[in-house]
Design an enzyme around this catalytic site. Structure first.
Site, mmCIF file in Angstrom:
data_model
loop_
_atom_site.group_PDB
_atom_site.id
_atom_site.type_symbol
_atom_site.label_atom_id
_atom_site.label_comp_id
_atom_site.label_asym_id
_atom_site.label_seq_id
_atom_site.Cartn_x
_atom_site.Cartn_y
_atom_site.Cartn_z
ATOM 1 N N HIS A 177 0.798 -1.227 0.000
ATOM 2 C CA HIS A 177 0.000 0.000 0.000
ATOM 3 C C HIS A 177 0.831 1.278 0.000
ATOM 4 O O HIS A 177 0.264 2.374 0.011
ATOM 5 C CB HIS A 177 -0.936 0.019 1.208
ATOM 6 C CG HIS A 177 -0.213 0.218 2.505
ATOM 7 N ND1 HIS A 177 0.429 -0.805 3.148
ATOM 8 C CD2 HIS A 177 -0.003 1.323 3.256
ATOM 9 C CE1 HIS A 177 0.986 -0.337 4.249
ATOM 10 N NE2 HIS A 177 0.749 0.953 4.342
HETATM 11 N N1 UDP Z 1 -2.485 -5.596 9.447
HETATM 12 C C1 UDP Z 1 -3.737 -6.113 9.759
HETATM 13 N N2 UDP Z 1 -4.561 -6.487 8.727
HETATM 14 C C2 UDP Z 1 -4.192 -6.400 7.417
HETATM 15 C C3 UDP Z 1 -2.909 -5.882 7.124
HETATM 16 C C4 UDP Z 1 -2.090 -5.475 8.160
HETATM 17 O O1 UDP Z 1 -4.083 -6.235 10.928
HETATM 18 O O2 UDP Z 1 -4.983 -6.770 6.534
HETATM 19 C C5 UDP Z 1 -1.627 -5.147 10.559
HETATM 20 C C6 UDP Z 1 -0.263 -5.786 10.602
HETATM 21 O O3 UDP Z 1 -0.271 -6.935 11.398
HETATM 22 C C7 UDP Z 1 0.606 -4.702 11.186
HETATM 23 C C8 UDP Z 1 -0.066 -3.432 10.768
HETATM 24 O O4 UDP Z 1 -1.376 -3.771 10.369
HETATM 25 O O5 UDP Z 1 0.603 -4.765 12.584
HETATM 26 C C9 UDP Z 1 0.714 -2.815 9.642
HETATM 27 O O6 UDP Z 1 0.019 -1.774 9.139
HETATM 28 P P1 UDP Z 1 0.352 -1.072 7.757
HETATM 29 O O7 UDP Z 1 0.980 -2.052 6.840
HETATM 30 O O8 UDP Z 1 -0.897 -0.408 7.333
HETATM 31 O O9 UDP Z 1 1.324 0.078 8.173
HETATM 32 P P2 UDP Z 1 2.880 0.285 8.202
HETATM 33 O O10 UDP Z 1 3.421 -0.636 9.240
HETATM 34 O O11 UDP Z 1 3.414 0.020 6.837
HETATM 35 O O12 UDP Z 1 3.031 1.719 8.581
#
Ligand code: UDP
Length: 363
Positions: A203
């Site tokens: 994403h």
């Molecule tokens: N996550 C979730 N469901 C999903 C995808 C991700 O619960 O369908 C959780 C994942 O376990 C992690 C967090 O969301 O803890 C990551 O979020 P994201 O990828 O949106 O953000 P980033 O870490 O890249 O800022």
């Protein structure tokens, strides 16, 4: 103390879930949800599943460009800070909500506590990197997940006090792991067997907003060995639909496209995957903690320790590099405690309790 906590997106709800309960045992917390993530699948489900308290305030500010969203948050937070008069403001990670919370608080001379301080990809084209750097320079108390992030802050001569507390997301992930590993229902609901599928997420703006990069992402996904479970972030869904690329993915047998999942189902799929393929920050770390190899769809990462340990391979959007990484055996060694021992939240709350009044004046 009265703490104003500002959260707004999925990983922040998870991080706040680790800290908020403990914080409320000793302090008064006013939880503000900016509205940056407003879909139920990216927001509500995390409050219910992880027991995060209902936000005291909801600003309802989502959509728009990064700049306009941050500006609207700032405008809404200024009167809120004046009304609540907190002793400190607590922000997490690297989003627009993080920067807006930190800047509005610092302008109001409220000391800023930044959890997950000092993370750097050293890539200033990433909106998240701008948010991190600026927030760290506004912070009075900088709570780091690792020694590497503390060293980054020292290199930048930040003004705030630096403490290495470990990673609060690790607290949540470790607590969840035993049930996640034993969860057979979730795997059968998605038609996969333990150790025999890939879990995919993507994403980042850098991967989905640019049409050529989005095309390359789709080509990479098409090259992956199936079965693959792909919970599609709403931003990615919208870009794929706009570019007419969603169809190409829906036609692939055993590529299971789903809505974004709640933490309970998602952590089961992380812990039992053969490998994780992602451009997420948090997920690189969660895969590592679960002992699952990670293929990262970026040219750089803030979670450098996972790469050094051999559990994470950066392939950007190079499909053949991704396939080669999938062929490799994971390393024999797994230095578990890279990001703390699962008690980071306790250290965060203790550090907040030690915030001296002078730090408020310096903020
Ligand atoms: N996550 C979730 N469901 C999903 C995808 C991700 O619960 O369908 C959780 C994942 O376990 C992690 C967090 O969301 O803890 C990551 O979020 P994201 O990828 O949106 O953000 P980033 O870490 O890249 O800022």
């Amino acid at each position: 103390m009265r703490i104003l906590t500002v959260v707004g997106n999925r990983p922040q709800f998870i991080k706040a879930a680790a800290v908020s309960g403990l914080l409320r045992e000793r302090h008064e917390e006013i939880l503000v949800h900016t509205g940056q993530h407003y879909d139920d699948s990216l927001s509500r489900v995390f409050f219910t599943e992880l027991g995060l308290a209902e936000p005291e305030r909801e600003l309802g500010i989502g959509g728009g460009s990064n700049t306009s969203q941050t500006a609207r948050m700032l405008a809404a937070l200024e009167p809120l800070l004046a009304e609540v008069q907190p002793d400190a403001a607590l922000v997490y990670g690297d989003t627009n909500s993080t920067l807006a919370g930190a800047l509005a608080a610092a302008q109001a001379r409220v000391p800023v506590v930044h959890v997950e301080a000092g993370m750097r990809s050293f890539d200033r084209t990433m909106p998240e990197e701008l948010n991190r750097v600026l927030t760290d320079h506004l912070g009075a108390l900088l709570l780091c997940a690792s020694e590497v992030s503390a060293a980054n802050l020292k290199d930048e001569s930040v003004a705030g006090r630096i403490e290495v507390v470990g990673d609060v997301m690790v607290d949540v992930a470790l607590r969840r792991q035993p049930s996640a590993r034993a969860d057979v229902e979730t795997l059968s609901a998605y038609g996969v067997r333990s150790g025999a599928y890939l879990l995919l997420t993507a994403h980042r703006a850098g991967n989905v907003d640019d049409p050529d990069r989005l095309r390359a992402l789709v080509d990479l996904v098409k090259a992956l060995p199936v079965p693959v479970v792909f919970p599609v972030h709403p931003r990615t869904h919208a870009r794929l639909a706009d570019a007419g690329l969603l169809e190409e993915l829906t036609r692939i047998d055993a590529l299971r496209l789903t809505e974004p999942l709640g933490y309970v189902e998602f952590s089961a799929l992380v812990c039992q995957a053969r490998a994780v393929v992602t451009d997420s920050g948090g997920l690189q770390k969660e895969a590592y903690l679960a002992g699952v190899p990670c293929i990262t769809l970026r040219a750089n990462t803030e979670w450098v320790e996972t790469v050094k340990a051999g559990w994470n391979t950066l392939v950007d959007l190079d499909a053949s590099a991704a396939l080669a990484a999938l062929q490799r055996e994971p390393p024999a060694a797994h230095p578990m405690a890279l990001y703390g021992d699962g008690h980071a939240a306790e250290r965060c709350v203790a550090a907040i309790g030690r915030l001296a009044p002078t730090e408020a004046l310096q903020a």
